[in-house]
Scaffold this motif. Sequence first.
Motif, PDB file in Angstrom:
ATOM      1  N   TYR A  44       0.863  -1.172   0.000  1.00 39.48           N
ATOM      2  CA  TYR A  44       0.000   0.000   0.000  1.00 39.48           C
ATOM      3  C   TYR A  44       0.901   1.223   0.000  1.00 39.48           C
ATOM      4  O   TYR A  44       1.629   1.468   0.955  1.00 39.48           O
ATOM      5  CB  TYR A  44      -0.896   0.013   1.240  1.00 39.48           C
ATOM      6  N   VAL A  45       0.851   1.998  -1.099  1.00 44.45           N
ATOM      7  CA  VAL A  45       1.716   3.168  -1.261  1.00 44.45           C
ATOM      8  C   VAL A  45       0.895   4.423  -1.008  1.00 44.45           C
ATOM      9  O   VAL A  45      -0.227   4.561  -1.499  1.00 44.45           O
ATOM     10  CB  VAL A  45       2.347   3.190  -2.666  1.00 44.45           C
ATOM     11  N   ASP A  46       1.463   5.325  -0.243  1.00 42.83           N
ATOM     12  CA  ASP A  46       0.836   6.598   0.106  1.00 42.83           C
ATOM     13  C   ASP A  46       0.467   7.382  -1.159  1.00 42.83           C
ATOM     14  O   ASP A  46       1.180   7.340  -2.174  1.00 42.83           O
ATOM     15  CB  ASP A  46       1.825   7.401   0.961  1.00 42.83           C
ATOM     16  N   GLU A  47      -0.632   8.104  -1.089  1.00 43.19           N
ATOM     17  CA  GLU A  47      -1.124   8.886  -2.230  1.00 43.19           C
ATOM     18  C   GLU A  47      -0.099   9.902  -2.729  1.00 43.19           C
ATOM     19  O   GLU A  47       0.069  10.095  -3.938  1.00 43.19           O
ATOM     20  CB  GLU A  47      -2.419   9.593  -1.846  1.00 43.19           C
ATOM     21  N   ALA A  48       0.598  10.561  -1.823  1.00 41.11           N
ATOM     22  CA  ALA A  48       1.592  11.572  -2.218  1.00 41.11           C
ATOM     23  C   ALA A  48       2.761  10.925  -2.967  1.00 41.11           C
ATOM     24  O   ALA A  48       3.252  11.469  -3.960  1.00 41.11           O
ATOM     25  CB  ALA A  48       2.095  12.330  -0.992  1.00 41.11           C
ATOM     26  N   ILE A  49       3.196   9.775  -2.512  1.00 43.44           N
ATOM     27  CA  ILE A  49       4.287   9.057  -3.182  1.00 43.44           C
ATOM     28  C   ILE A  49       3.817   8.574  -4.551  1.00 43.44           C
ATOM     29  O   ILE A  49       4.545   8.683  -5.542  1.00 43.44           O
ATOM     30  CB  ILE A  49       4.785   7.886  -2.318  1.00 43.44           C
TER      31      ILE A  49
END
Length: 79
Positions: A44-49
């Motif tokens: 699960y990758v952060d939206e900003a990244i």
Amino acid sequence: MKCVICKSGEIRSGKTTITFEREGFTLVVKEVLAEVCMNCEEDYVDEAITHEIMVLAERSAKNGTLIDVRRYVPGSVTC
């Protein structure tokens, strides 16, 4: 937090590799900060990244790059 995919694994901070392919262009970004399931390895990758990586992909594709492999450096892409 439990994994939404396997429903049983615990989510922990870690790193992942993201591969982006479109119209003959391939971008591979290694060591991306993510939350990773300890059971099934779903990440699960952060939206900003994710936004940073999408901007990077667009720039590389527009420059005519066919294959781009990078190590993720937080904040290296100015959006």
